[in-house]
Write a protein that holds these residues in place. Structure first.
Motif, PDB file in Angstrom:
ATOM      1  N   ILE A  23      11.940   8.108  -8.059  1.00  0.00           N
ATOM      2  CA  ILE A  23      11.066   7.687  -6.960  1.00  0.00           C
ATOM      3  C   ILE A  23      10.065   6.657  -7.442  1.00  0.00           C
ATOM      4  CG2 ILE A  23       9.279   8.472  -5.350  1.00  0.00           C
ATOM      5  CD1 ILE A  23      10.759  11.144  -5.188  1.00  0.00           C
ATOM      6  N   ILE A  24       9.490   6.906  -8.626  1.00  0.00           N
ATOM      7  CA  ILE A  24       8.505   5.973  -9.178  1.00  0.00           C
ATOM      8  C   ILE A  24       9.141   4.613  -9.446  1.00  0.00           C
ATOM      9  CG2 ILE A  24       7.082   5.479 -11.210  1.00  0.00           C
ATOM     10  CD1 ILE A  24       6.458   8.457 -11.349  1.00  0.00           C
ATOM     11  N   ASN A  25      10.337   4.635 -10.006  1.00  0.00           N
ATOM     12  CA  ASN A  25      11.019   3.381 -10.321  1.00  0.00           C
ATOM     13  C   ASN A  25      11.318   2.571  -9.056  1.00  0.00           C
ATOM     14  OD1 ASN A  25      12.250   1.653 -12.348  1.00  0.00           O
ATOM     15  ND2 ASN A  25      14.227   2.251 -11.512  1.00  0.00           N
ATOM     16  N   ALA A  26      11.759   3.259  -8.000  1.00  0.00           N
ATOM     17  CA  ALA A  26      12.061   2.565  -6.744  1.00  0.00           C
ATOM     18  C   ALA A  26      10.794   1.968  -6.131  1.00  0.00           C
ATOM     19  CB  ALA A  26      12.716   3.535  -5.758  1.00  0.00           C
ATOM     20  N   ALA A  27       9.704   2.756  -6.129  1.00  0.00           N
ATOM     21  CA  ALA A  27       8.445   2.262  -5.570  1.00  0.00           C
ATOM     22  C   ALA A  27       7.898   1.113  -6.411  1.00  0.00           C
ATOM     23  CB  ALA A  27       7.426   3.400  -5.502  1.00  0.00           C
ATOM     24  N   GLY A  28       7.996   1.243  -7.734  1.00  0.00           N
ATOM     25  CA  GLY A  28       7.495   0.201  -8.625  1.00  0.00           C
ATOM     26  C   GLY A  28       8.237  -1.114  -8.460  1.00  0.00           C
ATOM     27  N   LYS A  29       9.568  -1.034  -8.321  1.00  0.00           N
ATOM     28  CA  LYS A  29      10.352  -2.253  -8.150  1.00  0.00           C
ATOM     29  C   LYS A  29      10.049  -2.927  -6.814  1.00  0.00           C
ATOM     30  CE  LYS A  29      14.242  -1.257 -11.215  1.00  0.00           C
ATOM     31  NZ  LYS A  29      15.697  -1.011 -11.331  1.00  0.00           N
ATOM     32  N   SER A  30       9.850  -2.118  -5.767  1.00  0.00           N
ATOM     33  CA  SER A  30       9.498  -2.685  -4.463  1.00  0.00           C
ATOM     34  C   SER A  30       8.147  -3.379  -4.535  1.00  0.00           C
ATOM     35  CB  SER A  30       9.464  -1.580  -3.396  1.00  0.00           C
ATOM     36  OG  SER A  30      10.747  -1.027  -3.196  1.00  0.00           O
TER      37      SER A  30
ATOM     38  N   ASP B   4       0.831  -1.212   0.000  1.00  0.00           N
ATOM     39  CA  ASP B   4       0.000   0.000   0.000  1.00  0.00           C
ATOM     40  C   ASP B   4       0.859   1.253   0.000  1.00  0.00           C
ATOM     41  OD1 ASP B   4      -2.750  -1.179   2.138  1.00  0.00           O
ATOM     42  OD2 ASP B   4      -2.340  -1.453   0.001  1.00  0.00           O
ATOM     43  N   ALA B   5       1.971   1.210   0.731  1.00  0.00           N
ATOM     44  CA  ALA B   5       2.865   2.370   0.813  1.00  0.00           C
ATOM     45  C   ALA B   5       3.498   2.668  -0.544  1.00  0.00           C
ATOM     46  CB  ALA B   5       3.951   2.126   1.857  1.00  0.00           C
ATOM     47  N   GLN B   6       3.892   1.612  -1.279  1.00  0.00           N
ATOM     48  CA  GLN B   6       4.504   1.831  -2.597  1.00  0.00           C
ATOM     49  C   GLN B   6       3.492   2.428  -3.574  1.00  0.00           C
ATOM     50  OE1 GLN B   6       7.681   1.485  -2.286  1.00  0.00           O
ATOM     51  NE2 GLN B   6       7.288   0.478  -0.320  1.00  0.00           N
ATOM     52  N   VAL B   7       2.265   1.916  -3.528  1.00  0.00           N
ATOM     53  CA  VAL B   7       1.216   2.440  -4.413  1.00  0.00           C
ATOM     54  C   VAL B   7       0.895   3.882  -4.055  1.00  0.00           C
ATOM     55  CG1 VAL B   7      -1.195   2.193  -5.113  1.00  0.00           C
ATOM     56  CG2 VAL B   7       0.243   0.172  -4.900  1.00  0.00           C
ATOM     57  N   ALA B   8       0.849   4.179  -2.747  1.00  0.00           N
ATOM     58  CA  ALA B   8       0.593   5.557  -2.311  1.00  0.00           C
ATOM     59  C   ALA B   8       1.698   6.493  -2.797  1.00  0.00           C
ATOM     60  CB  ALA B   8       0.490   5.606  -0.787  1.00  0.00           C
ATOM     61  N   THR B   9       2.937   6.002  -2.806  1.00  0.00           N
ATOM     62  CA  THR B   9       4.058   6.807  -3.309  1.00  0.00           C
ATOM     63  C   THR B   9       3.873   7.124  -4.792  1.00  0.00           C
ATOM     64  OG1 THR B   9       5.596   5.861  -1.709  1.00  0.00           O
ATOM     65  CG2 THR B   9       6.559   6.842  -3.681  1.00  0.00           C
ATOM     66  N   ILE B  10       3.489   6.112  -5.568  1.00  0.00           N
ATOM     67  CA  ILE B  10       3.269   6.328  -7.003  1.00  0.00           C
ATOM     68  C   ILE B  10       2.114   7.309  -7.223  1.00  0.00           C
ATOM     69  CG2 ILE B  10       2.558   5.216  -9.160  1.00  0.00           C
ATOM     70  CD1 ILE B  10       3.998   2.680  -8.172  1.00  0.00           C
ATOM     71  N   GLU B  11       1.041   7.139  -6.471  1.00  0.00           N
ATOM     72  CA  GLU B  11      -0.110   8.040  -6.609  1.00  0.00           C
ATOM     73  C   GLU B  11       0.272   9.475  -6.264  1.00  0.00           C
ATOM     74  OE1 GLU B  11      -2.965   5.821  -4.125  1.00  0.00           O
ATOM     75  OE2 GLU B  11      -4.286   5.883  -5.870  1.00  0.00           O
ATOM     76  N   ALA B  12       1.082   9.647  -5.208  1.00  0.00           N
ATOM     77  CA  ALA B  12       1.508  10.987  -4.808  1.00  0.00           C
ATOM     78  C   ALA B  12       2.329  11.644  -5.908  1.00  0.00           C
ATOM     79  CB  ALA B  12       2.310  10.917  -3.511  1.00  0.00           C
ATOM     80  N   GLN B  13       3.168  10.860  -6.580  1.00  0.00           N
ATOM     81  CA  GLN B  13       3.977  11.395  -7.669  1.00  0.00           C
ATOM     82  C   GLN B  13       3.109  11.862  -8.847  1.00  0.00           C
ATOM     83  OE1 GLN B  13       7.453  11.922  -7.965  1.00  0.00           O
ATOM     84  NE2 GLN B  13       7.210  11.712  -5.749  1.00  0.00           N
ATOM     85  N   LEU B  14       1.988  11.193  -9.046  1.00  0.00           N
ATOM     86  CA  LEU B  14       1.110  11.535 -10.164  1.00  0.00           C
ATOM     87  C   LEU B  14       0.356  12.840  -9.942  1.00  0.00           C
ATOM     88  CD1 LEU B  14      -0.381   8.010 -11.008  1.00  0.00           C
ATOM     89  CD2 LEU B  14       1.435   9.231 -12.197  1.00  0.00           C
ATOM     90  N   LEU B  15       0.363  13.337  -8.705  1.00  0.00           N
ATOM     91  CA  LEU B  15      -0.359  14.568  -8.395  1.00  0.00           C
ATOM     92  C   LEU B  15       0.378  15.815  -8.866  1.00  0.00           C
ATOM     93  CD1 LEU B  15      -1.600  13.762  -4.772  1.00  0.00           C
ATOM     94  CD2 LEU B  15      -2.921  13.695  -6.906  1.00  0.00           C
ATOM     95  N   ASP B  16       1.698  15.686  -9.063  1.00  0.00           N
ATOM     96  CA  ASP B  16       2.484  16.857  -9.439  1.00  0.00           C
ATOM     97  C   ASP B  16       3.405  16.478 -10.585  1.00  0.00           C
ATOM     98  OD1 ASP B  16       4.390  19.304  -7.492  1.00  0.00           O
ATOM     99  OD2 ASP B  16       3.511  19.371  -9.489  1.00  0.00           O
ATOM    100  N   ASP B  17       4.644  16.919 -10.549  1.00  0.00           N
ATOM    101  CA  ASP B  17       5.633  16.579 -11.576  1.00  0.00           C
ATOM    102  C   ASP B  17       6.334  15.300 -11.146  1.00  0.00           C
ATOM    103  OD1 ASP B  17       7.299  16.635 -13.731  1.00  0.00           O
ATOM    104  OD2 ASP B  17       8.640  18.159 -12.927  1.00  0.00           O
ATOM    105  N   PRO B  18       6.033  14.156 -11.753  1.00  0.00           N
ATOM    106  CA  PRO B  18       6.563  12.881 -11.264  1.00  0.00           C
ATOM    107  C   PRO B  18       8.078  12.811 -11.338  1.00  0.00           C
ATOM    108  CG  PRO B  18       4.731  12.546 -12.788  1.00  0.00           C
ATOM    109  CD  PRO B  18       5.127  13.971 -12.894  1.00  0.00           C
ATOM    110  N   ASP B  19       8.681  12.234 -10.295  1.00  0.00           N
ATOM    111  CA  ASP B  19      10.115  11.979 -10.270  1.00  0.00           C
ATOM    112  C   ASP B  19      10.334  10.525 -10.686  1.00  0.00           C
ATOM    113  OD1 ASP B  19      12.784  12.752  -7.940  1.00  0.00           O
ATOM    114  OD2 ASP B  19      12.746  11.296  -9.563  1.00  0.00           O
ATOM    115  N   PRO B  20      10.916  10.275 -11.870  1.00  0.00           N
ATOM    116  CA  PRO B  20      11.088   8.893 -12.354  1.00  0.00           C
ATOM    117  C   PRO B  20      11.879   8.006 -11.406  1.00  0.00           C
ATOM    118  CG  PRO B  20      11.509  10.470 -14.115  1.00  0.00           C
ATOM    119  CD  PRO B  20      11.415  11.262 -12.838  1.00  0.00           C
TER     120      PRO B  20
END
Length: 266
Positions: A229-236, A211-227
Motif C-alpha cells: 500500500i505504501i509503495n503504491a501511494a508513494g509512486k502515485s 493529499d490522499a496519497q499522503v493520508a494513506t501513508i500516514e494511516a499506514q504509519l499508525l499501525d503495522d504498515p503494509d509495504p
C-alpha cells in the motif's frame, strides 16, 4: 540516521540558506556542513572529496580586473569533481562562515548588499549541488543492487507442497514483491510534503490526489504498515510531484532537488 534522513537534512539546510540574510546565514551553513558529515554519507563524500583538489581550484580561479564582479571560479566539466569541490567549500564554510562570505563576495558579487552575494552563491552553487548530490547518491545506491542477470538459477525438487510460503514465478505467472520502508524515512517524506507542497502550485484536483496519497501513508504509519500500500501511494505521489516539476519552467531544477528524497525513495 539513514541516507534518506541525511539527504533530507541537507535539503532543509539549503532551503533555510536560500532565505537567510547577513545576520542568519551562519546557522544553515553550519547545519549543511554537519549533514554532509553524516556517517551514512561518508562513503559518498569521501569518494567525491578525493576527486577534487580544492586548493588548486582556488589557485586557478580567474581574478579578473579591477572591476568588482569580474573574478570567476573555473568549475570543472566533471560532475563528480564539481560535487567534491562543493563539499569542501561547504565543509570549510561551516567551520569558517566569514571565509564563505568572502568567497561569495569575491566570486559571486551581486552589486547590491552583501546578502545578495550570499543568495547568488546559494542559487548558483548550493542549490544545484543539493539536486546533483541527491541524484548521485541515489544512482550509487541503486548500482549496489544485484542485477537480475547476475542472480544464479536455483532448482528446487519438491515432491509435495501444500500451503507453502514459497512462491514460484514462471513465464505467464504473476508474483508480488514487497519492499520494506524505514518508518523514519516515511515520516520524513510526509514532513517534506507538508512543508513544500505549496511550492508545487498544484491545481485543486492534483492537490486532492496528492493529499490522499499522503493520508494513506500516514494511516499506514499508525499501525503495522503494509509495504504494498505504501509503495503504491508513494509512486502515485511521486508521479504527481514529477508532473508538477516538469511544468515548473525556470523553477524545475530547484524543485527537483527539493523533492529528491521522495523521487529517490519510490
Amino acid at each position: 540516521m539513514t541516507v534518506m534522513t541525511a539527504l533530507r537534512d541537507i535539503n532543509n539546510a539549503v532551503l533555510d540558506l536560500q532565505s537567510a540574510d547577513y545576520n542568519t546565514f551562519e546557522r544553515p551553513l553550519q547545519r549543511l556542513a554537519y549533514a554532509l558529515s553524516s556517517p551514512d554519507l561518508k562513503q559518498f563524500t569521501d569518494d567525491l572529496r578525493s576527486r577534487a583538489d580544492f586548493d588548486k581550484f582556488l589557485e586557478n580561479a580567474s581574478e579578473g580586473g579591477s572591476m568588482m564582479g569580474s573574478a570567476r571560479l573555473n568549475w570543472p566539466a566533471s560532475p563528480e569533481e564539481t560535487l567534491g569541490l562543493v563539499i569542501q567549500l561547504l565543509e570549510r564554510g561551516g567551520k569558517e562562515p566569514y571565509w564563505f562570505l568572502n568567497i561569495a563576495h569575491r566570486y559571486y558579487y551581486s552589486g547590491r548588499k552583501i546578502v545578495g552575494d550570499i543568495r547568488k552563491i546559494t542559487t548558483a552553487v548550493v542549490v544545484p549541488f543539493n539536486r546533483d548530490f541527491a541524484t548521485y547518491v541515489g544512482d550509487a545506491t541503486s548500482a549496489t543492487a544485484v542485477p537480475i542477470e547476475a542472480v544464479s538459477t536455483v532448482t528446487y525438487n519438491i515432491n509435495t507442497m501444500n500451503n507453502s510460503p514459497l512462491q514460484h514465478n514462471a513465464a505467464g505467472s504473476h508474483a508480488v514483491q514487497n519492499n520494506n520502508f524505514a518508518i523514519n524515512d516515511l515520516k520524513a517524506i510526509v514532513d517534506l510534503y507538508r512543508q513544500q507542497v505549496d511550492g508545487l502550485s498544484l491545481d485543486a484536483s492534483q492537490r486532492r490526489r496528492a493529499d490522499a496519497q499522503v493520508a494513506t501513508i500516514e494511516a499506514q504509519l499508525l499501525d503495522d504498515p503494509d509495504p504494498t500500500i505504501i509503495n503504491a501511494a508513494g509512486k502515485s505521489l511521486r508521479n504527481i510531484v514529477e508532473g508538477a516539476i516538469g511544468g515548473a519552467a525556470g523553477n524545475a531544477l530547484s524543485l527537483a532537488g527539493t523533492w529528491a528524497p521522495l523521487i529517490n525513495m519510490f
